[in-house]
Design a protein around this motif. Structure first.
Motif, PDB file in Angstrom:
ATOM      1  N   ASN A 159      16.404 -26.896 -32.492  1.00  0.00           N
ATOM      2  CA  ASN A 159      15.659 -28.153 -32.521  1.00  0.00           C
ATOM      3  C   ASN A 159      15.107 -28.477 -33.897  1.00  0.00           C
ATOM      4  OD1 ASN A 159      15.922 -29.144 -29.925  1.00  0.00           O
ATOM      5  ND2 ASN A 159      14.328 -27.794 -29.135  1.00  0.00           N
ATOM      6  N   THR A 160      15.229 -27.533 -34.827  1.00  0.00           N
ATOM      7  CA  THR A 160      14.575 -27.716 -36.118  1.00  0.00           C
ATOM      8  C   THR A 160      15.302 -28.706 -37.021  1.00  0.00           C
ATOM      9  OG1 THR A 160      13.774 -25.461 -35.954  1.00  0.00           O
ATOM     10  CG2 THR A 160      13.624 -26.513 -38.091  1.00  0.00           C
ATOM     11  N   LEU A 209      20.822 -20.687 -23.574  1.00  0.00           N
ATOM     12  CA  LEU A 209      20.138 -21.653 -22.703  1.00  0.00           C
ATOM     13  C   LEU A 209      20.244 -21.277 -21.227  1.00  0.00           C
ATOM     14  CD1 LEU A 209      20.947 -25.151 -24.253  1.00  0.00           C
ATOM     15  CD2 LEU A 209      18.825 -23.858 -24.356  1.00  0.00           C
ATOM     16  N   TYR A 262       7.365 -27.074 -22.087  1.00  0.00           N
ATOM     17  CA  TYR A 262       8.037 -27.716 -20.962  1.00  0.00           C
ATOM     18  C   TYR A 262       7.177 -27.627 -19.726  1.00  0.00           C
ATOM     19  CZ  TYR A 262      12.482 -28.422 -23.188  1.00  0.00           C
ATOM     20  OH  TYR A 262      13.467 -28.870 -23.988  1.00  0.00           O
ATOM     21  N   SER A 315      12.298 -33.751 -32.430  1.00  0.00           N
ATOM     22  CA  SER A 315      11.820 -32.518 -33.085  1.00  0.00           C
ATOM     23  C   SER A 315      12.271 -32.473 -34.542  1.00  0.00           C
ATOM     24  CB  SER A 315      12.347 -31.300 -32.336  1.00  0.00           C
ATOM     25  OG  SER A 315      13.756 -31.232 -32.453  1.00  0.00           O
ATOM     26  N   ASP A 316      13.486 -33.017 -34.829  1.00  0.00           N
ATOM     27  CA  ASP A 316      13.957 -32.986 -36.215  1.00  0.00           C
ATOM     28  C   ASP A 316      13.625 -34.272 -36.971  1.00  0.00           C
ATOM     29  OD1 ASP A 316      15.641 -34.143 -34.437  1.00  0.00           O
ATOM     30  OD2 ASP A 316      17.467 -33.160 -35.125  1.00  0.00           O
ATOM     31  N   VAL A 373       8.427 -32.222 -29.403  1.00  0.00           N
ATOM     32  CA  VAL A 373       8.785 -31.111 -30.275  1.00  0.00           C
ATOM     33  C   VAL A 373       9.939 -30.270 -29.745  1.00  0.00           C
ATOM     34  CG1 VAL A 373       6.524 -30.915 -31.338  1.00  0.00           C
ATOM     35  CG2 VAL A 373       7.020 -29.653 -29.236  1.00  0.00           C
ATOM     36  N   THR A 374      10.378 -30.528 -28.535  1.00  0.00           N
ATOM     37  CA  THR A 374      11.429 -29.665 -27.997  1.00  0.00           C
ATOM     38  C   THR A 374      12.756 -30.388 -27.780  1.00  0.00           C
ATOM     39  OG1 THR A 374      10.599 -30.142 -25.821  1.00  0.00           O
ATOM     40  CG2 THR A 374       9.880 -28.081 -26.824  1.00  0.00           C
ATOM     41  N   ILE A 375      12.870 -31.607 -28.247  1.00  0.00           N
ATOM     42  CA  ILE A 375      14.126 -32.339 -28.070  1.00  0.00           C
ATOM     43  C   ILE A 375      14.582 -32.878 -29.418  1.00  0.00           C
ATOM     44  CG2 ILE A 375      15.271 -34.196 -26.838  1.00  0.00           C
ATOM     45  CD1 ILE A 375      13.121 -34.036 -24.745  1.00  0.00           C
ATOM     46  N   ARG A 376      15.830 -32.515 -29.787  1.00  0.00           N
ATOM     47  CA  ARG A 376      16.329 -32.990 -31.071  1.00  0.00           C
ATOM     48  C   ARG A 376      16.964 -34.370 -30.914  1.00  0.00           C
ATOM     49  NH1 ARG A 376      21.764 -31.530 -31.609  1.00  0.00           N
ATOM     50  NH2 ARG A 376      22.534 -30.445 -29.776  1.00  0.00           N
ATOM     51  N   GLU A 379      19.835 -35.884 -31.345  1.00  0.00           N
ATOM     52  CA  GLU A 379      21.077 -36.158 -30.622  1.00  0.00           C
ATOM     53  C   GLU A 379      20.833 -36.225 -29.113  1.00  0.00           C
ATOM     54  OE1 GLU A 379      24.051 -33.208 -31.350  1.00  0.00           O
ATOM     55  OE2 GLU A 379      25.494 -34.145 -30.000  1.00  0.00           O
ATOM     56  N   GLU A 405      21.249 -28.712 -22.640  1.00  0.00           N
ATOM     57  CA  GLU A 405      20.095 -29.245 -23.380  1.00  0.00           C
ATOM     58  C   GLU A 405      19.558 -30.505 -22.698  1.00  0.00           C
ATOM     59  OE1 GLU A 405      19.952 -28.746 -27.976  1.00  0.00           O
ATOM     60  OE2 GLU A 405      22.068 -28.910 -27.419  1.00  0.00           O
ATOM     61  N   ALA A 438      15.850 -31.389 -21.361  1.00  0.00           N
ATOM     62  CA  ALA A 438      15.186 -32.600 -21.837  1.00  0.00           C
ATOM     63  C   ALA A 438      14.790 -33.498 -20.669  1.00  0.00           C
ATOM     64  CB  ALA A 438      16.103 -33.356 -22.798  1.00  0.00           C
TER      65      ALA A 438
END
Lengths: 280, 169
Positions: free
Chosen positions: A24-25, A41, A112, B9-10, B50-53, B55, B108, B112
């Motif tokens: 996610n970074t 995952l 979450y 997040s990004d 903060v936990t989902i990018r 895309e 993912e 999400a």
């Protein structure tokens, strides 16, 4: 910026949770992890899709990896510990690996919210036999078993108790005995003789449905043989339900046990004088 | 039209209408919290996830856009209804939407959709991953998800014995 192969080397030491944060970074790191995504995952996604998978295949998920196994068991246990299913307030202790998993889950939970996923309804539907009224408990998952007996001979449907307890008794933390009997002496001696098979027992509920409260001759009221009580270090809860038995037998039984039992619940005892014999 | 900035997040920012954003339970709560804490009722809310990018967030918003006129599904429906709705809601568009995605992306999306409380999307994605598990053997599942067995010695055999107890009883 380090070359990709070095990052890959570093990433292999990270936990699934950290890998999730890494992807996610930034897009570059995400690309590096693209291949491993399904691997790390999987433990997070499994609890969410359990409600959609049919029962027979669901058990396959226990055999995939350690993470999937403990995730599965944990879900089932939290269901079994819920108040609806477990009105007696007995709680299964987590094993160490499950505690680790819970820590991971707690960390993940900060980001979450899993709370609205209704496992309870799903499990009640998929595993109808895990309701309290049924005798088909799985001793491995629930650490609990219901043994029914007729005419003093304890048996589990389909299996004889003599083959069950020696094999699986050490798994049990909680045991319900439903006993039809008309001889109190036999009843207690049978229970005592089998206690050594369940060394980890913490909760024992005895629920005798006495066919006929027969009058016991005086010389039988005190047990004729002396039994060796196994030492059950961890035992703490004893439940006796619906007793209308001869006072002296119970008193003898309780006196033998009171060193070990730290909590006692006696329902429907007809002799109030019993209370003075037992000081917890 | 009232807008809200949703930031991945990004760091990518998405400007979406509040009406659309409120179809996600999580974003709805966030917008309301922002309203209460802000003095200026005209201010544009900004929500960082903060936990989902980017895309994945784009895909979720795209799905919401397509389904913006569907009735909102209550989150805590009973299993039977939930399943029925998932089948009903699986339109041709949904199938085309999910078809080109890797399994990893779908997983993912599940996380999400769960986080953002988008029940319809959660249902169809879970169903897709479920189809990779139902009816498969343990080894087939491992291959599909690129998992390696980490059981030692006879642990796997032991687990299998335990399973047999559950399935046969």
């Amino acid at each position: 910026m380090l070359p990709p192969e070095l990052w890959n080397h570093i990433f292999q030491y990270l936990s699934p949770e950290d890998l999730f944060s890494v992807s996610n970074t930034c897009p570059a790191w995400n690309e590096l992890l693209e291949d491993k995504k399904t691997t790390y995952l999987f433990p997070f996604v499994l609890p969410l899709i359990m409600g959609h998978v049919e029962r027979k295949t669901l058990f396959n998920c226990r055999s995939i990896t350690k993470a999937s196994k403990s995730g599965f068991d944990k879900t089932l246990q939290s269901f079994c510990n819920s108040d609806d299913v477990n009105p007696f307030g007995h709680h299964h202790e987590d094993s160490i690996s499950q505690r680790c998993l819970r820590e991971v889950a707690c960390k993940l939970k900060r980001h979450y919210d899993f709370s609205h996923v209704n496992f309870k309804e799903f499990l009640q539907k998929v595993f109808p036999q895990f309701s309290t009224t049924s005798s088909e408990f799985n001793p491995f998952l629930l650490r609990h078993m219901v043994l029914a007996s007729r005419s003093g001979d304890v048996y589990l449907p389909g299996h004889h108790v003599r083959s069950i307890l020696p094999k699986f008794g050490h798994h049990l933390v909680s045991l319900d005995l439903i006993i039809e009997t008309n001889s109190i002496d036999t009843l207690f001696s049978r229970i005592v003789s089998q206690l050594s098979l369940v060394p980890n027992l913490k909760r024992l509920a005895i629920n005798p449905s006495v066919l006929q409260a027969e009058t016991i001759p005086n010389h039988l009221a005190r047990p004729t043989t002396s039994y060796n009580f196994p030492k059950l270090e961890t035992w703490f809860t004893l439940m006796l339900k619906m007793f209308s038995l001869q006072e002296i037998s119970i008193v003898w039984f309780l006196q033998c046990l009171k060193r070990m039992v730290t909590s006692l619940l006696v329902l429907f005892v007809r002799r109030p004088s019993l209370q003075r014999h037992f000081c917890p | 039209m009232a807008l809200v900035r949703v930031i991945s997040s990004d760091g990518a920012a998405f400007l979406v209408s509040q009406r659309l954003a409120k179809r996600s339970g999580k974003l709805k709560t966030e917008i309301e919290t922002f309203r209460k804490s802000s003095d200026n009722s005209e201010a544009q809310p900004e929500i960082r996830i903060v936990t989902i990018r980017a895309e994945i967030l784009r895909l979720v918003l795209q799905w919401l856009q397509q389904h913006q006129n569907d009735p909102v599904l209550p989150a805590n429906q009973n299993e039977q209804d939930g399943r029925g709705d998932a089948e009903m809601g699986q339109s041709q568009w949904d199938r085309d939407f999910l078809a080109p995605m890797d399994l990893g992306i779908v997983m993912e999306l599940i996380l999400a959709a769960n986080h953002l409380e988008v029940k319809g999307l959660l249902d169809i994605t879970c169903k897709l991953v479920e189809s990779k598990i139902t009816g498969r053997t343990v080894d087939e599942i491992r291959t599909a998800f690129k998992l390696k067995s980490d059981f030692k010695g006879n642990e796997e055999e032991q687990t299998r014995l335990e399973n047999r107890w559950c399935v046969e009883n």
